[in-house]
Design an enzyme around this catalytic site. Structure first.
Site, PDB file in Angstrom:
ATOM      1  N   ASP A 134      -1.767   5.431  -6.672  1.00  0.00           N
ATOM      2  CA  ASP A 134      -2.113   4.600  -5.524  1.00  0.00           C
ATOM      3  C   ASP A 134      -2.110   3.129  -5.913  1.00  0.00           C
ATOM      4  O   ASP A 134      -2.670   2.753  -6.940  1.00  0.00           O
ATOM      5  CB  ASP A 134      -3.500   5.014  -5.001  1.00  0.00           C
TER       6      ASP A 134
ATOM      7  N   ASP B 207       0.834  -1.202   0.000  1.00  0.00           N
ATOM      8  CA  ASP B 207       0.000   0.000   0.000  1.00  0.00           C
ATOM      9  C   ASP B 207       0.868   1.251   0.000  1.00  0.00           C
ATOM     10  O   ASP B 207       1.533   1.550   0.989  1.00  0.00           O
ATOM     11  CB  ASP B 207      -0.922  -0.002   1.222  1.00  0.00           C
TER      12      ASP B 207
END
Length: 448
Positions: free
Chosen positions: A328, A122
């Site tokens: 992202d 992440d």
């Protein structure tokens, strides 16, 4: 410790010592090309994934639609970070929304002797956390970190700098003995968990990183936590990038394989060595309200040779409102503010010139016979034009008769001013994050 470049091959290899035999080799247990150990990463739904049984779908598009169904939670979480709203969680443990959106799993070794762990990769989170042994309510004890068998494990006191950096944690003001840095959090409305901030040895290939800080979940109630933890690659002080700056200089890159890839094919590299020499850069922007998010300056979008008309207000970076564009790893489908997406979609439909239907999150699906006339999409950023490969722009139905534009708009009730370049559009590209020099590099690379 010598600085090195680490190859991270997508998905899971066993870390047990082995000798070569005449037996058939396990295709899921592939070593790094240089013979070293690796910290492996793969799509969570891949054949070699230990979590594939609970996520596997009949086709690639079904898999993508299944994962993208959680994008709305991801976007809500990201908007809460950038719009100055109260944070749903505190470092070092990720929010409940994040627990359900991991699409790539990173392999890590923690403790002494090292234990093989699996965590979600992440880039928009500062945390490193995982369920620990004895966790009450965690979904799978076999994927927990056994603190009792590690000789280098220790808890973190409230008086330490690390606990101060873990924002939002509260400790007793007075106690006969130093208090452990711990806290409780709620998520998902009816669920909660508690965690301690702890330290242990993190081993990455030949490099041994002592006293690495991470969140150790010890109890959960309500809906069970998923088995994987989280490997945060954000810019905050508790992330993997920040804790290893002296070793890897705040530089990392990855190449994500497509969701069709079942075995080792992509890679993550830490450090300056081994990074591509020929690569184009665009500046990374910083939002002081959420400095871990990686913003880029998206200046426009072209469909084929046509740059679509877009009001700059939907692209301009604004640290006060959180407006702008981030890259992202945890969002599946690239999302644009609705007016931006509609301009892209309408020009795309105009150039394809066919009849269109809807499939899940995709509202621009058409006959695969027209795929050869589909235009390429280019994302224009400062000093960098990213022409997306066609496989990053289109996705096919399981029968192969339907092709869909693999992007979507952000609903008006979400943070409609935040654009997200997601992992489906990053596949088979080398994405390099140079944090000290505030720049992002992108170069083509066949991860598959």
């Amino acid at each position: 410790m010598a600085s090195s470049s680490l190859q991270f091959f997508f998905f899971l290899t066993l870390l047990l010592p082995f000798t070569l035999t005449t037996a058939t080799r396990d295709t899921c247990a592939t070593a790094a090309p240089d013979g070293s150990d690796d910290l492996s990463i793969i799509p969570i739904n891949a054949k070699c994934s230990p979590f594939a049984r609970t996520h596997v779908s009949a086709s690639v598009i079904d898999t993508v639609l299944h994962m993208a169904s959680s994008d709305s939670h991801r976007l809500t979480y990201l908007s809460s970070l950038v719009a100055g709203k109260p944070k749903p969680t505190s470092v070092p443990v990720a929010s409940g929304n994040q627990l359900h959106i991991g699409n790539y799993v990173v392999r890590a070794r923690l403790g002494t002797p090292p234990q093989l762990m699996f965590m979600v990769l992440d880039t928009s989170n500062d945390a490193v956390w995982l369920p620990c042994s004895g966790c009450s309510g965690c979904s799978n004890a076999s994927t927990s970190f056994n603190t009792n068998t590690s000789s280098t494990y220790s808890t973190v006191s409230c008086s330490t700098t690390q606990c101060t950096q873990a924002r939002g944690l509260t400790c007793p003001s007075s106690s006969p003995q130093p208090s452990i840095c711990s806290f409780n959090q709620s998520y998902g409305g009816d669920s909660s968990f508690s965690a301690n901030l702890v330290q242990d040895t993190l081993t990455l290939s030949p490099d041994v990183i002592p006293n690495f800080s991470f969140g150790c979940i010890n109890s959960a109630s309500g809906n069970s936590l998923p088995p994987q933890g989280l490997m945060g690659l954000g810019r905050g002080p508790m992330s993997l990038v920040s804790q290893t700056t002296s070793l890897y200089s705040g530089v990392f890159s990855y190449c994500l394989p497509s969701f069709r890839s079942f075995y080792f094919s992509g890679s993550l590299k830490l450090g300056l060595l081994g990074q591509p020499k020929s690569i184009r850069y665009t500046p990374l922007l910083r939002n002081p309200r959420r400095p871990s998010l990686y913003y880029v300056n998206l200046t426009g979008v072209s469909v084929g040779s046509v740059q679509v008309p877009v009001d700059p207000v939907y692209l301009t970076f604004d640290s006060n409102s959180g407006a702008g564009t981030i890259i992202d790893s945890g969002t599946v489908i690239t999302r644009f503010a609705q007016p931006v997406y509609e301009a892209i979609r309408d020009e795309f439909r105009k150039q394809v010139n066919g009849s269109f239907s809807t499939l899940g999150a995709f509202d621009t699906c058409f006959s695969a016979d027209n795929e050869n006339v589909a235009p390429k999409i280019t994302l224009h950023m400062t000093s960098l034009d990213l022409k997306l490969p066609m496989e990053n722009t289109l996705i096919h139905s399981s029968a192969g008769t339907l092709t869909c534009l693999s992007m979507a708009g952000i609903r008006q009730n979400a943070n409609a001013v935040l654009n997200v370049i997601a992992n489906l559009q990053q596949q088979n590209l080398r994405i390099l994050f140079d944090v000290p020099n505030s720049r992002l590099g992108i170069a083509p690379e066949p991860c598959n």
